[in-house]
Design a protein around this motif. Structure first.
Motif, PDB file in Angstrom:
ATOM      1  N   MET A 133      36.204  16.055 -28.756  1.00 47.94           N
ATOM      2  CA  MET A 133      35.948  17.255 -27.953  1.00 47.94           C
ATOM      3  C   MET A 133      35.971  16.887 -26.485  1.00 47.94           C
ATOM      4  N   LEU A 134      36.542  17.758 -25.665  1.00 51.65           N
ATOM      5  CA  LEU A 134      36.658  17.516 -24.230  1.00 51.65           C
ATOM      6  C   LEU A 134      36.054  18.693 -23.479  1.00 51.65           C
ATOM      7  N   GLY A 135      35.266  18.380 -22.427  1.00 53.61           N
ATOM      8  CA  GLY A 135      34.768  19.437 -21.571  1.00 53.61           C
ATOM      9  C   GLY A 135      33.314  19.780 -21.786  1.00 53.61           C
ATOM     10  N   ALA A 136      32.608  19.160 -22.764  1.00 54.21           N
ATOM     11  CA  ALA A 136      31.193  19.437 -22.971  1.00 54.21           C
ATOM     12  C   ALA A 136      30.401  18.907 -21.789  1.00 54.21           C
ATOM     13  N   THR A 137      29.326  19.607 -21.434  1.00 62.14           N
ATOM     14  CA  THR A 137      28.497  19.202 -20.296  1.00 62.14           C
ATOM     15  C   THR A 137      27.139  18.730 -20.781  1.00 62.14           C
ATOM     16  N   VAL A 138      26.582  17.786 -20.036  1.00 60.75           N
ATOM     17  CA  VAL A 138      25.285  17.180 -20.354  1.00 60.75           C
ATOM     18  C   VAL A 138      24.471  17.118 -19.077  1.00 60.75           C
ATOM     19  N   THR A 139      23.167  17.382 -19.181  1.00 60.34           N
ATOM     20  CA  THR A 139      22.276  17.276 -18.022  1.00 60.34           C
ATOM     21  C   THR A 139      21.585  15.922 -18.053  1.00 60.34           C
ATOM     22  N   VAL A 140      21.586  15.252 -16.902  1.00 60.68           N
ATOM     23  CA  VAL A 140      21.052  13.895 -16.792  1.00 60.68           C
ATOM     24  C   VAL A 140      19.978  13.876 -15.712  1.00 60.68           C
ATOM     25  N   ALA A 141      18.808  13.272 -16.013  1.00 65.55           N
ATOM     26  CA  ALA A 141      17.742  13.123 -15.017  1.00 65.55           C
ATOM     27  C   ALA A 141      17.879  11.774 -14.331  1.00 65.55           C
ATOM     28  N   LEU A 142      17.798  11.759 -13.012  1.00 65.67           N
ATOM     29  CA  LEU A 142      17.841  10.494 -12.282  1.00 65.67           C
ATOM     30  C   LEU A 142      16.510   9.773 -12.417  1.00 65.67           C
ATOM     31  N   ASN A 143      16.590   8.465 -12.488  1.00 67.65           N
ATOM     32  CA  ASN A 143      15.388   7.626 -12.577  1.00 67.65           C
ATOM     33  C   ASN A 143      14.523   7.829 -11.340  1.00 67.65           C
ATOM     34  N   GLU A 144      13.222   8.076 -11.585  1.00 64.24           N
ATOM     35  CA  GLU A 144      12.317   8.314 -10.463  1.00 64.24           C
ATOM     36  C   GLU A 144      12.188   7.100  -9.558  1.00 64.24           C
ATOM     37  N   ASP A 202      31.682   3.504 -25.091  1.00 65.84           N
ATOM     38  CA  ASP A 202      31.010   4.008 -23.898  1.00 65.84           C
ATOM     39  C   ASP A 202      31.615   5.365 -23.562  1.00 65.84           C
ATOM     40  N   LEU A 203      30.773   6.393 -23.502  1.00 63.41           N
ATOM     41  CA  LEU A 203      31.263   7.700 -23.081  1.00 63.41           C
ATOM     42  C   LEU A 203      31.412   7.708 -21.563  1.00 63.41           C
ATOM     43  N   ILE A 204      32.472   8.318 -21.077  1.00 69.94           N
ATOM     44  CA  ILE A 204      32.716   8.434 -19.638  1.00 69.94           C
ATOM     45  C   ILE A 204      32.624   9.912 -19.266  1.00 69.94           C
ATOM     46  N   ALA A 205      31.872  10.199 -18.208  1.00 67.05           N
ATOM     47  CA  ALA A 205      31.693  11.579 -17.764  1.00 67.05           C
ATOM     48  C   ALA A 205      31.797  11.643 -16.250  1.00 67.05           C
ATOM     49  N   THR A 206      32.144  12.805 -15.749  1.00 64.51           N
ATOM     50  CA  THR A 206      32.239  13.006 -14.301  1.00 64.51           C
ATOM     51  C   THR A 206      31.154  13.969 -13.853  1.00 64.51           C
ATOM     52  N   VAL A 207      30.573  13.697 -12.692  1.00 66.28           N
ATOM     53  CA  VAL A 207      29.515  14.532 -12.155  1.00 66.28           C
ATOM     54  C   VAL A 207      30.133  15.804 -11.587  1.00 66.28           C
ATOM     55  N   GLN A 267      24.531  17.229 -13.558  1.00 70.54           N
ATOM     56  CA  GLN A 267      25.229  17.819 -14.696  1.00 70.54           C
ATOM     57  C   GLN A 267      26.592  17.160 -14.776  1.00 70.54           C
ATOM     58  N   VAL A 268      26.872  16.542 -15.913  1.00 68.80           N
ATOM     59  CA  VAL A 268      28.113  15.775 -16.054  1.00 68.80           C
ATOM     60  C   VAL A 268      28.970  16.382 -17.155  1.00 68.80           C
ATOM     61  N   GLN A 269      30.250  16.225 -17.010  1.00 65.95           N
ATOM     62  CA  GLN A 269      31.215  16.708 -18.004  1.00 65.95           C
ATOM     63  C   GLN A 269      31.834  15.516 -18.708  1.00 65.95           C
ATOM     64  N   LEU A 270      31.773  15.510 -20.021  1.00 68.50           N
ATOM     65  CA  LEU A 270      32.314  14.402 -20.813  1.00 68.50           C
ATOM     66  C   LEU A 270      33.838  14.427 -20.770  1.00 68.50           C
ATOM     67  N   LEU A 271      34.416  13.259 -20.462  1.00 67.24           N
ATOM     68  CA  LEU A 271      35.873  13.156 -20.343  1.00 67.24           C
ATOM     69  C   LEU A 271      36.513  12.428 -21.511  1.00 67.24           C
ATOM     70  N   GLY A 272      35.891  11.337 -21.943  1.00 67.48           N
ATOM     71  CA  GLY A 272      36.478  10.516 -22.995  1.00 67.48           C
ATOM     72  C   GLY A 272      35.596   9.345 -23.303  1.00 67.48           C
ATOM     73  N   GLU A 273      36.151   8.358 -23.993  1.00 63.47           N
ATOM     74  CA  GLU A 273      35.363   7.203 -24.382  1.00 63.47           C
ATOM     75  C   GLU A 273      36.203   5.932 -24.315  1.00 63.47           C
ATOM     76  N   ILE A 274      35.492   4.829 -23.996  1.00 59.91           N
ATOM     77  CA  ILE A 274      36.124   3.509 -23.931  1.00 59.91           C
ATOM     78  C   ILE A 274      35.673   2.705 -25.130  1.00 59.91           C
ATOM     79  N   ASP A 275      36.623   2.181 -25.892  1.00 54.55           N
ATOM     80  CA  ASP A 275      36.304   1.305 -27.023  1.00 54.55           C
ATOM     81  C   ASP A 275      35.855  -0.043 -26.480  1.00 54.55           C
ATOM     82  N   CYS A 276      34.623  -0.424 -26.754  1.00 51.92           N
ATOM     83  CA  CYS A 276      34.077  -1.671 -26.197  1.00 51.92           C
ATOM     84  C   CYS A 276      34.785  -2.898 -26.734  1.00 51.92           C
ATOM     85  N   GLY A 277      35.414  -2.784 -27.907  1.00 54.39           N
ATOM     86  CA  GLY A 277      36.108  -3.934 -28.475  1.00 54.39           C
ATOM     87  C   GLY A 277      37.479  -4.149 -27.863  1.00 54.39           C
TER      88      GLY A 277
END
Length: 455
Positions: free
Chosen positions: A1-12, A43-48, A74-84
């Motif tokens: 799936m492409l285009g899903a958004t996720v909300t991320v809290a910055l470390n205090e 690793d999922l890659i997302a853009t702010v 708020q970040v939008q998921l773009l794709g994923e990197i295979d760690c192997g």
């Protein structure tokens, strides 16, 4: 799936939104920056896409308090990197869970998404969110596919495209023909050292020529600004058809049957002779069936035939059968043929005993030995420019379409990249039918013939 958004809290505990890592600043809170969300083997890659300082949620039961002063992205998921394997693919197979850690992406991790420049990739610039990460394109895929460069007026679209084309030439991709349809005369200077520049208003070898006879009969009238009634149009159609057929019977380099030639068949003819005949008929006077000519005039000089004025009542000389029936259309056609802005449409005329004039003409359009060809259509009426662009696109595409894969030509053996400045002029509902159909045809069928469009 492409285009899903996720909300991320910055470390205090994170001071600011531009931490320094290994001596480099990372713009975590900047729109467009990239983040990494580890998910086991990938690793999922997302853009702010959005940043803010506000509550993360509404009132929480059973408390009436509201979380405030939280920094979030708020970040939008773009794709994923295979760690192997280190390979990147668009789209994600799983979503991050609650409280999963989110990290900024380092330049080393981004190389899987943005490959460096090499023999296959052309560098355009650098990533805005990470200036030491080069941004490159796959040159071969770019040339044979379609793309668009968009932006508001003054944003630098022309500069970006000029830089891109210079990169193609200097990067070693000189096998591709690059044809720039320049509506405003902006590319000639920018690409002067690598391009053949032809202009519709330039004289001599620098002039851009487009034959009027490659147009349909009605389009020829549009080019030269003629509006006509039914009588003129019917007679004009008869004369143009006869002129095209006469050329076919005389031409040694054409193998076309006379019966197959219509008013719109793209073969040469002398439009000045057609005008001269129409003008003669429009002013003809006769006496006892004989034209009362005082001066024959000259079609080559666009000089009208002069007749004795017709007499009052039934006094000779009398009006000819077409006298005055063509209205002002012959005069309009003459003014169009004399207009210096439309002179580029009058050549090459074609000679029955010579060679096919389109061969050398297409070579000129393609720039000869230069890898880039700039065709400057600025300074002429829009109707004429749009029809001329339609002729160029249509004829070049026909040549490419008919070139066999193993031949020394354009198309399948040599890809062609067409750059359309102000492309909306040729694709919109107000564009000329010829320009619109030619551009749409290339857009639909071009990839099968190794063509690309850059809008």
């Amino acid at each position: 799936m492409l285009g899903a958004t996720v909300t991320v809290a910055l470390n205090e505990d994170l001071a600011g939104i531009t931490p320094i890592y290994r001596g480099e600043i990372h713009r975590v809170g900047q729109v467009g920056s990239l983040v990494r969300i580890p998910q086991g083997l990938v690793d999922l890659i997302a853009t702010v896409e959005l940043v803010g300082i506000a509550e993360l949620a509404g009132r929480m039961e059973p408390s009436d308090t509201v979380q405030r002063d939280q920094r979030w992205l708020q970040v939008q998921l773009l794709g994923e990197i295979d760690c192997g394997s280190g390979r990147f693919q668009r789209g994600v197979g799983s979503f991050p869970g609650l409280d999963d850690p989110v990290h900024f992406a380092t330049p080393e991790q981004l190389t899987a998404i943005f490959p460096g420049s090499d023999t296959e990739h052309l560098r355009l610039g650098c990533l805005a969110a990470a200036e030491n990460v080069p941004l490159c394109i796959d040159a071969s895929r770019f040339v044979v596919r379609h793309s668009a460069v968009v932006g508001s007026t003054g944003s630098g679209k022309t500069s970006a495209v000029s830089s891109l084309l210079q990169g193609f030439v200097r990067g070693g991709w000189q096998a591709a023909n690059i044809v720039v349809i320049d509506s405003h005369g902006e590319y000639g200077q920018a690409l002067a050292d690598v391009a053949s520049v032809k202009s519709v208003l330039a004289p001599g070898e620098s002039g851009l020529r487009v034959p009027f006879w490659a147009l349909s009969a009605n389009e020829i009238l549009q080019v030269f600004g003629v509006t006509a009634g039914n009588t003129f149009h019917q007679r004009y159609t008869e004369l143009v058809t006869a002129a095209r057929r006469q050329f076919v019977t005389e031409a040694t380099w054409l193998d076309v049957g006379e019966a197959a030639v219509t008013v719109d068949t793209p073969v040469p003819f002398d439009l000045r002779k057609v005008w001269h005949q129409l003008d003669r008929e429009n002013h003809e006077t006769i006496e006892s069936g004989t034209p009362c000519i005082e001066d024959e005039g000259s079609p080559e000089e666009l000089r009208s035939t002069r007749y004795r004025p017709y007499g009052a009542g039934s006094t000779p000389p009398n009006k000819g059968p077409y006298h005055g029936m063509h209205g002002t259309a012959p005069d309009q056609l003459r003014r169009g043929l004399l207009d210096p802005r439309l002179r580029f449409f009058r050549g090459p005329e074609g000679c029955p005993e010579g060679d096919d004039p389109l061969v050398g003409l297409v070579q000129d359009w393609l720039g000869g030995a230069r890898p880039v060809s700039v065709l400057n259509f600025s300074g002429v009426p829009n109707v004429a420019a749009d029809l001329a662009v339609g002729v160029v696109l249509n004829l070049v595409f026909e040549v490419a379409l008919r070139t066999e894969k193993d031949d020394d030509g354009i198309g399948r053996p040599r890809p062609v990249l067409i750059v359309l400045e102000e492309a909306h002029r040729y694709l919109g509902v107000d564009a000329s039918a010829l320009a619109r159909s030619s551009a749409n045809r290339i857009a639909r069928e071009g990839e099968s013939t190794e063509w690309g469009f850059c809008w």
